[in-house]
Design an enzyme around this catalytic site. Structure first.
Site, short mmCIF file in Angstrom:
data_model
loop_
_atom_site.label_atom_id
_atom_site.label_comp_id
_atom_site.label_asym_id
_atom_site.label_seq_id
_atom_site.Cartn_x
_atom_site.Cartn_y
_atom_site.Cartn_z
CE LYS A 114 -7.07 6.42 0.28
NZ LYS A 114 -8.00 7.29 -0.44
CE1 TYR A 124 -4.14 1.42 -0.36
CE2 TYR A 124 -3.60 2.70 1.59
CZ TYR A 124 -4.42 2.46 0.51
OH TYR A 124 -5.51 3.26 0.29
P1 NAD Z 1 -11.87 3.90 -8.63
O1 NAD Z 1 -10.67 3.70 -9.51
O2 NAD Z 1 -13.16 3.45 -9.16
O3 NAD Z 1 -11.99 5.43 -8.19
C1 NAD Z 1 -10.89 6.30 -8.07
C2 NAD Z 1 -11.30 7.58 -8.76
O4 NAD Z 1 -10.32 8.59 -8.61
C3 NAD Z 1 -11.52 7.42 -10.29
O5 NAD Z 1 -12.82 7.80 -10.63
C4 NAD Z 1 -10.52 8.38 -10.90
O6 NAD Z 1 -11.02 8.98 -12.06
C5 NAD Z 1 -10.40 9.39 -9.76
N1 NAD Z 1 -9.25 10.26 -9.94
C6 NAD Z 1 -7.92 9.91 -9.97
N2 NAD Z 1 -7.18 11.02 -10.18
C7 NAD Z 1 -8.04 12.07 -10.28
C8 NAD Z 1 -7.89 13.46 -10.51
N3 NAD Z 1 -6.68 14.01 -10.68
N4 NAD Z 1 -8.99 14.24 -10.54
C9 NAD Z 1 -10.22 13.71 -10.39
N5 NAD Z 1 -10.44 12.39 -10.18
C10 NAD Z 1 -9.36 11.59 -10.13
O7 NAD Z 1 -11.49 3.14 -7.28
P2 NAD Z 1 -12.20 3.11 -5.85
O8 NAD Z 1 -11.66 1.92 -5.19
O9 NAD Z 1 -13.67 3.26 -6.00
O10 NAD Z 1 -11.57 4.36 -5.11
C11 NAD Z 1 -12.33 5.40 -4.55
C12 NAD Z 1 -11.72 5.84 -3.24
O11 NAD Z 1 -11.89 4.81 -2.28
C13 NAD Z 1 -10.24 6.16 -3.30
O12 NAD Z 1 -9.96 7.25 -2.45
C14 NAD Z 1 -9.62 4.89 -2.74
O13 NAD Z 1 -8.33 5.10 -2.20
C15 NAD Z 1 -10.64 4.60 -1.64
N6 NAD Z 1 -10.61 3.24 -1.10
C16 NAD Z 1 -10.61 2.15 -1.92
C17 NAD Z 1 -10.58 0.87 -1.37
C18 NAD Z 1 -10.54 -0.35 -2.25
O14 NAD Z 1 -10.13 -1.41 -1.78
N7 NAD Z 1 -10.97 -0.26 -3.49
C19 NAD Z 1 -10.57 0.70 0.03
C20 NAD Z 1 -10.59 1.84 0.84
C21 NAD Z 1 -10.61 3.10 0.27
#
Ligand code: NAD
Length: 262
Positions: A163, A156
């Site tokens: 984060k 990570y």
């Molecule tokens: P995802 O890839 O579907 O979403 C990530 C989003 O970030 C995408 O829509 C992308 O377009 C956007 N993004 C990246 N750079 C950008 C920029 N410069 N401007 C605008 N948008 C931008 O993946 P996800 O897993 O749905 O992630 C969403 C959030 O949840 C993130 O913050 C991620 O760290 C967090 N998260 C994910 C998990 C997991 O296991 N998937 C767990 C905990 C937290």
């Protein structure tokens, strides 16, 4: 007249990339609970986001790269013109270079470290600065985080550091904005199969370990995350701010887990 926990509310959901995105599950739950929403897209994703948004009639779709101040300003200026005020924001945006989610953390280049911090942590500050003036009757902001902010988790790396910064930003923003009746919280979601997660090496093993260890003996779903996010956006959480709320089937409470063989 819409019914539900968010009836009559209008808000922004940042971070839809596809139908697996946490933001997409949140968007659907917000609307199911009576809200009207606006989505952003990152340049090349426009077609995909617009196609998804068509599934929710009345949804506004606007460009917003969160690393560009002008785009954040234009995004909220457009919503001010359209709605006058907003009630909530979901920040579900993060980015780190793929190689930094595989190599040892110590190898993270300065430039990549800065990019991960900019997109994944600072962006919450930039977004809150433009969103807060539109929250004239108070509001609620929720950002997505992960347990890798608190503990070292395999691969990570720089995203864990980003984060940790995001969670600290949430507390400072909650302090700044509390007097205006604006709450800022994080949801710490368990691991989920999404586009972003596919960049983290060893994700399959991580999902299995989580399901085996978590008190609920299963992995978190985007639906779990969306429902808790709606709770934090709604008046049901009126006294909660600056909090990191774990939605991870209880994984974070566990210390040592003994395996069958141990
Ligand atoms: P995802 O890839 O579907 O979403 C990530 C989003 O970030 C995408 O829509 C992308 O377009 C956007 N993004 C990246 N750079 C950008 C920029 N410069 N401007 C605008 N948008 C931008 O993946 P996800 O897993 O749905 O992630 C969403 C959030 O949840 C993130 O913050 C991620 O760290 C967090 N998260 C994910 C998990 C997991 O296991 N998937 C767990 C905990 C937290």
């Amino acid at each position: 007249m819409a019914e539900g926990l968010l009836a009559g509310k209008r808000g922004v959901v940042l971070g839809v990339a596809n139908d697996k995105s946490i933001a997409w599950a949140c968007a659907q739950e917000c609307v199911a609970q009576g809200a009207e929403i606006a989505l952003n897209y990152l340049g090349p994703l426009e077609k995909r986001v617009r196609a998804l948004a068509e599934k929710i009639p009345g949804t506004t779709v606007l460009e917003c790269d969160v690393t560009e101040d002008e785009q954040i300003e234009a995004f909220f200026a457009q919503l001010k013109e359209q709605w006058g005020k907003i009630d909530f924001v979901i920040h579900s945006v993060a980015f780190a270079e793929r190689e930094d989610l595989k190599n040892p953390f110590i190898q993270t280049p300065r430039k990549n470290f800065a990019t991960a911090m900019d997109v994944s942590a600072y962006s919450l500050v930039g977004v809150c600065r433009e969103a807060a003036p539109l929250m004239t009757e108070g509001g609620s902001i929720v950002a997505m985080t992960y347990y890798g902010a608190e503990k070292v988790l395999p691969n990570y790396n720089v995203m864990g550091v980003a984060k940790a910064a995001l969670e600290a930003c949430c507390r400072y923003l909650a302090s700044d904005l509390g007097a205006q009746g604006i709450r800022v919280n994080c949801v710490s979601a368990g691991p989920l199969r999404t586009l972003s997660a596919s960049a983290i090496a060893g994700m399959r093993k991580m999902l299995k370990a989580n399901a085996d260890t978590a008190p609920l003996r299963r992995n978190t779903t985007v639906d779990d995350v969306a429902k808790s996010t709606v709770y934090l956006l709604s008046d049901m959480s009126s006294g909660v701010t600056g909090e990191t709320h774990h939605v991870d089937c209880g994984y974070n409470i566990m210390g040592l887990t003994l395996t069958e063989e141990a």
